[in-house]
Design an enzyme around this catalytic site. Sequence first.
Site, PDB file in Angstrom:
ATOM      1  N   ARG A 217      21.751  13.719 -14.201  1.00 37.01           N
ATOM      2  CA  ARG A 217      22.246  12.469 -13.637  1.00 37.01           C
ATOM      3  C   ARG A 217      21.590  11.260 -14.288  1.00 37.01           C
ATOM      4  O   ARG A 217      22.257  10.311 -14.698  1.00 37.01           O
ATOM      5  CB  ARG A 217      21.991  12.441 -12.117  1.00 37.01           C
ATOM      6  CG  ARG A 217      22.568  11.210 -11.426  1.00 37.01           C
ATOM      7  CD  ARG A 217      22.217  11.174  -9.950  1.00 37.01           C
ATOM      8  NE  ARG A 217      20.824  10.889  -9.721  1.00 37.01           N
ATOM      9  CZ  ARG A 217      20.310   9.654  -9.751  1.00 37.01           C
ATOM     10  NH1 ARG A 217      21.087   8.624 -10.023  1.00 37.01           N
ATOM     11  NH2 ARG A 217      19.029   9.472  -9.504  1.00 37.01           N
ATOM     12  N   GLY A 219      19.960  11.319 -17.105  1.00 33.94           N
ATOM     13  CA  GLY A 219      20.247  11.367 -18.536  1.00 33.94           C
ATOM     14  C   GLY A 219      21.504  10.594 -18.894  1.00 33.94           C
ATOM     15  O   GLY A 219      21.566   9.919 -19.932  1.00 33.94           O
ATOM     16  N   GLU A 236      16.615  15.714 -23.132  1.00 31.39           N
ATOM     17  CA  GLU A 236      16.180  17.058 -22.748  1.00 31.39           C
ATOM     18  C   GLU A 236      16.430  17.202 -21.256  1.00 31.39           C
ATOM     19  O   GLU A 236      15.708  16.643 -20.436  1.00 31.39           O
ATOM     20  CB  GLU A 236      14.701  17.254 -23.094  1.00 31.39           C
ATOM     21  CG  GLU A 236      14.403  17.260 -24.575  1.00 31.39           C
ATOM     22  CD  GLU A 236      15.057  18.408 -25.318  1.00 31.39           C
ATOM     23  OE1 GLU A 236      15.451  19.407 -24.658  1.00 31.39           O
ATOM     24  OE2 GLU A 236      15.188  18.326 -26.548  1.00 31.39           O
ATOM     25  N   CYS A 270      11.909  23.918 -16.758  1.00 30.07           N
ATOM     26  CA  CYS A 270      13.317  23.790 -17.140  1.00 30.07           C
ATOM     27  C   CYS A 270      13.884  25.030 -17.813  1.00 30.07           C
ATOM     28  O   CYS A 270      15.083  25.257 -17.770  1.00 30.07           O
ATOM     29  CB  CYS A 270      13.506  22.575 -18.043  1.00 30.07           C
ATOM     30  SG  CYS A 270      12.543  22.670 -19.563  1.00 30.07           S
TER      31      CYS A 270
END
Length: 495
Positions: A217, A219, A236, A270
């Site tokens: 969001r 990003g 990323e 991540c």
Amino acid sequence: MAQNRETPGEASKGSDTGKMDSKAAGMNPYVGLVSSLRDVWLAGKMRSIEQRVSQLEALGRFLDDKKQPILDAVASDMRKPPFEAELSEIILVRNEVNHVLNNLSSWMKDEFVDKNLVTQLDTAFIRKEPYGVVLIIGPWNYPLHLILIPLVGAIAAGNCVVIKPSEISRSTERLMAEVLPTYLDRDCFAVVTGGLEETSQLLENKFDYIFFTGSLRVGKIVMAAAAKHLTPLTLELGGKNPCYVADDCDLQNVANRLVWGRCFNAGQTCIAPDYVLCSVEMQEKLLPALRCAITDFFGPNPQESPDFARIISDREFQRIRALLGSGRVAIGGQTDERERYVAPTVLADVQPSEPAMQEEIFGPILPIVTVGNVDDAIAFINSRERPLAVYVFASNNKLVHRVLERTSSGGFGGNDSMMQMMLVSLPFGGIGNSGLGFYHGKFSFDTFSHHRACLLRNMGLEAMNALRYPPYTERKMGLLTSVSEIKRKGTCTLL
């Protein structure tokens, strides 16, 4: 790079030079800061290899000198175990620094390229130049690692840098703001603290490159801000990383590697395996092995283990706890709001439509979704957005390669989880919704470098150049084609 790592606006004052003067003038508070860094960059202070090496060595000294304050800061933020903190926040960053120092002189050299007949007497090469002033915005889950490794690449490429750590990891943010600038050249580097307001104000300025690690969001917001200035960027992000477990594999080895990957940093990683795809039969075999691994790693009560971290914030704790209603809790499921503790948990028989399968989990919860076979698993993976990583466990190498060849992701791991990020020789980055661009090692140097195409020609030989000048003729076209054409190489078949 992960869900819900956006900056929520719990803002503190920015710790940057030039901010108050800009405020007094009614301007964006960071105009003066960015302008002063650009002046320094234009003056060429970061161009020399000596300056780049000195700053990289200074960053290495910061890691060495401040090892204990770093461990204390991340422990304060999320009770990260010292072992995990030292590995992820110090050792991996130190390796990156050393790798760059070992190779920087060769990376900086002009790269000479092939020439055609027309340019045989000329010089053609690629020069790696810094972009200028770059902005690095980091997340809270690996608050040093995911700022400093991009910073290594930015320094190596010769840029001046504005660093924006996450204010959610408050202790680490304070360390970065108060201590890191005492090691780096303050003319070339600045740390800006704060939340949503400060980040938004920073993004209003024109940077020459932006490197963002965080949620999808945010990003999109960063990418939209960059587009206003046509600023190139790396994103990323993250996503739900699938892990297919075939019926033919070493159960306990699979369980050990899955639990380690899912529970490292309490799952707030991540590239952690986000969910398991396997057959119904494998699910029932895998559950006892997963339970055994959890007990071996963290004891009968993981809440008492010194080797298990905590969730970063109350908001994240509430979000993760709500996911426990998906499927059935086969292992774990205990929570403690006071400590922001979520036990290592396995959810069995999870349906694709349930909440745990709708967002990146980013916590120590591992859902299992059953599928009929590997083809069903591949179809399931391909029906969703492309993840940051795809994992597969199988004794059959052909099956591993089958999943590799028929899926798409930022990275891939066969018979292990997360270990691909340990290699500086491999690029790290996503594709599609999981990110844009990549870094680590030389890939970081290339990411923060503009590759400038250069051709230095001879002032003579005008007769050769005349082939391209008007008036145009068929003869000129024929001659020009013959000296510049690239022909496909022939193939030879042995009978």
